[in-house]
Motif scaffolding. Structure first.
Motif, PDB file in Angstrom:
ATOM      1  N   GLU A   1       0.965  -1.129  -0.265  1.00 42.13           N
ATOM      2  CA  GLU A   1      -0.012  -0.213  -0.452  1.00 42.13           C
ATOM      3  C   GLU A   1       0.584   1.467  -0.149  1.00 42.13           C
ATOM      4  N   TRP A   2       1.802   1.504   1.068  1.00 42.96           N
ATOM      5  CA  TRP A   2       2.948   2.233   1.153  1.00 42.96           C
ATOM      6  C   TRP A   2       3.466   2.865  -0.807  1.00 42.96           C
ATOM      7  N   LYS A   3       4.055   1.982  -1.394  1.00 46.15           N
ATOM      8  CA  LYS A   3       4.284   1.593  -2.431  1.00 46.15           C
ATOM      9  C   LYS A   3       3.256   2.310  -3.591  1.00 46.15           C
ATOM     10  N   GLU A   4       1.976   1.687  -4.002  1.00 46.46           N
ATOM     11  CA  GLU A   4       1.397   2.420  -4.358  1.00 46.46           C
ATOM     12  C   GLU A   4       0.828   3.335  -4.096  1.00 46.46           C
ATOM     13  N   THR A   5       0.861   4.246  -3.499  1.00 47.91           N
ATOM     14  CA  THR A   5       0.275   5.404  -2.845  1.00 47.91           C
ATOM     15  C   THR A   5       1.849   6.492  -3.408  1.00 47.91           C
ATOM     16  N   VAL A   6       2.852   6.137  -2.301  1.00 52.16           N
ATOM     17  CA  VAL A   6       4.081   7.068  -3.036  1.00 52.16           C
ATOM     18  C   VAL A   6       4.101   6.892  -4.743  1.00 52.16           C
ATOM     19  N   GLU A   7       3.591   6.488  -5.951  1.00 51.93           N
ATOM     20  CA  GLU A   7       3.612   6.072  -6.889  1.00 51.93           C
ATOM     21  C   GLU A   7       2.488   7.039  -7.279  1.00 51.93           C
ATOM     22  N   ARG A   8       1.984   6.818  -6.573  1.00 51.09           N
ATOM     23  CA  ARG A   8       0.553   7.393  -6.915  1.00 51.09           C
ATOM     24  C   ARG A   8       0.525   9.353  -6.518  1.00 51.09           C
ATOM     25  N   MET A   9       1.277   9.646  -5.578  1.00 56.22           N
ATOM     26  CA  MET A   9       1.804  10.680  -5.258  1.00 56.22           C
ATOM     27  C   MET A   9       2.732  11.049  -6.611  1.00 56.22           C
ATOM     28  N   CYS A  10       3.818  10.755  -6.752  1.00 55.02           N
ATOM     29  CA  CYS A  10       4.846  10.977  -7.784  1.00 55.02           C
ATOM     30  C   CYS A  10       4.129  11.256  -9.004  1.00 55.02           C
ATOM     31  N   THR A  11       3.193  11.347  -9.913  1.00 55.83           N
ATOM     32  CA  THR A  11       2.491  10.939 -10.423  1.00 55.83           C
ATOM     33  C   THR A  11       1.404  12.832 -10.499  1.00 55.83           C
ATOM     34  N   GLU A  12       1.076  12.699  -9.011  1.00 56.95           N
ATOM     35  CA  GLU A  12       0.711  14.097  -9.344  1.00 56.95           C
ATOM     36  C   GLU A  12       1.502  15.127  -9.115  1.00 56.95           C
ATOM     37  N   ALA A  13       3.299  14.627  -8.313  1.00 54.20           N
ATOM     38  CA  ALA A  13       4.094  16.048  -8.043  1.00 54.20           C
ATOM     39  C   ALA A  13       4.411  15.750  -9.950  1.00 54.20           C
ATOM     40  N   MET A  14       4.116  15.722 -11.063  1.00 50.20           N
ATOM     41  CA  MET A  14       4.421  15.846 -12.207  1.00 50.20           C
ATOM     42  C   MET A  14       6.131  16.349 -12.505  1.00 50.20           C
ATOM     43  N   GLY A  15       6.325  14.958 -11.993  1.00 49.20           N
ATOM     44  CA  GLY A  15       8.628  14.446 -12.558  1.00 49.20           C
ATOM     45  C   GLY A  15       9.007  15.503 -10.360  1.00 49.20           C
ATOM     46  N   TYR A  16       8.180  16.568  -9.953  1.00 46.21           N
ATOM     47  CA  TYR A  16       8.706  17.240  -9.015  1.00 46.21           C
ATOM     48  C   TYR A  16       9.724  16.038  -8.150  1.00 46.21           C
TER      49      TYR A  16
END
Ligand code: HEC
Ligand code: HEC
Ligand code: HEC
Length: 250
Positions: free
Chosen positions: A140-155
């Motif tokens: 679940e952590w892995k999934e959340t962090v990956e989803r957040m990275c998508t939100e952050a547009m490459g930042y």
């Protein structure tokens, strides 16, 4: 004479048209120049009071999506952002966004300590307490962090993402085994944003001193013994484990 008059009129129109065009060009150039300097812009003044400007510019939206967001922000306080200003802010965001995102990525710092990397990358869009309260499995952590990275547009780079996910997993494991971890959330987060505590590193003696001080403050504030000495000791234990000098968070 009629011919002359006609010519004068034509020349006048041509002049008007030309100066209009020049004015338009000059105005958008000035706007752009201002945007690049990040100076004197309404968006900087009106949109930076409740959250950072990075919170605004990191979002990738179409013009109509921006309209919706700006209206939502306007409705939080109609006197702070007026309708005419909303239109101006929209233009400013559209003109300067690419440049600002570029600047954000240029200024992005790398951190050897994964704890600092986590605080830097994950406080961009929301409070860190929101994350600290979560109890997730590794997947679940892995999934959340990956989803957040998508939100952050490459930042947030993929290397950042891996390191943060690993940090959160290791932290979750320590917290799960520790009696003080729930106390930490229950007793400390109502006075401090999590990132404020997370950025400190101390040895046992120092943590104990800080927490005893907080315990006194809490007793005065809440008019009850908020942090009992045995709770202080349990929280000191967890803080030494996760934020002591010997911790290697990489
Ligand atoms: C009065 C406080 C306040 C002001 C002023 C404000 N914001 Fe916000 N903004 C918030 C809050 C609170 C949230 C998170 C909750 C939410 O979405 O309502 C947020 C979330 C956002 C988000 C992420 C959510 C989304 O809809 O994409 C964006 C983008 C944003 N704001 C842009 C702006 C812009 C642009 C301005 C200036 C026109 C602005 N904000 C001014 C309080 C404010
Ligand atoms: C670009 C903005 C942005 C950044 C950066 C960001 N988040 Fe989020 N986060 C969101 C938004 C938007 C939501 C709510 C929507 C959702 O759940 O997808 C959210 C929700 C969450 C939630 C609650 C929902 C859930 O899945 O449990 C957690 C936990 C979370 N974020 C963790 C993180 C972590 C960890 C980081 C750093 C790696 C991070 N966030 C960075 C935008 C961001
Ligand atoms: C009632 C509110 C309150 C509670 C609860 C509280 N604190 Fe504090 N904390 C404060 C205040 C106020 C300060 C500033 C202290 C000062 O200036 O003397 C502070 C300071 C700190 C500092 C910075 C100290 C320094 O000198 O560098 C840390 C770290 C800290 N608290 C951690 C914690 C932790 C961990 C907990 C949970 C056990 C906690 N606090 C609970 C109010 C609180």
């Amino acid at each position: 004479m009629r011919f002359e008059a006609l010519r004068t009129k034509e020349v006048m129109w041509a002049h008007l048209l030309l100066s209009g065009l020049i004015l338009y060009g000059v105005t958008s150039e000035i706007l752009l120049a201002q945007a690049l300097n990040n100076k004197g812009y309404l968006v900087d003044i009106k949109c930076s009071k409740c959250h950072t400007l990075r919170r605004v510019f990191i979002m990738c939206k179409s013009e109509s999506e921006w309209r919706v967001t700006i209206e939502k922000m306007m409705n939080k306080n109609q006197e702070w952002i007026q309708p005419a200003e909303a239109e101006q802010i929209l233009k400013e965001i559209l003109i300067s966004r690419a440049e600002r995102v570029h600047a954000m990525c240029q200024e992005r710092k790398d951190y050897e300590d994964a704890r600092f990397l986590f605080v830097d990358r994950c406080t961009l869009c929301h409070n860190i307490n929101r994350i600290l309260y979560q109890d997730k499995t590794p997947e679940e952590w892995k999934e959340t962090v990956e989803r957040m990275c998508t939100e952050a547009m490459g930042y947030i780079t993929s290397e950042d993402s891996e390191r943060i996910a690993r940090f959160l997993l290791e932290r979750a494991e320590i917290l799960r085994e520790d009696a003080g971890s729930k106390l930490f959330l229950d007793k400390c987060m109502n006075c401090h944003p999590g990132e404020q505590i997370l950025l400190e590193t101390h040895n046992r003696k120092e943590w104990r001193k800080i927490l005893r001080n907080c315990s006194e403050i809490a007793a005065k504030t809440f008019k009850t013994s908020w942090l009992h000495p045995y709770e202080v000791e349990l929280i000191v234990d967890i803080l030494v484990k996760t934020q002591g000098f010997s911790v290697q968070n990489n």
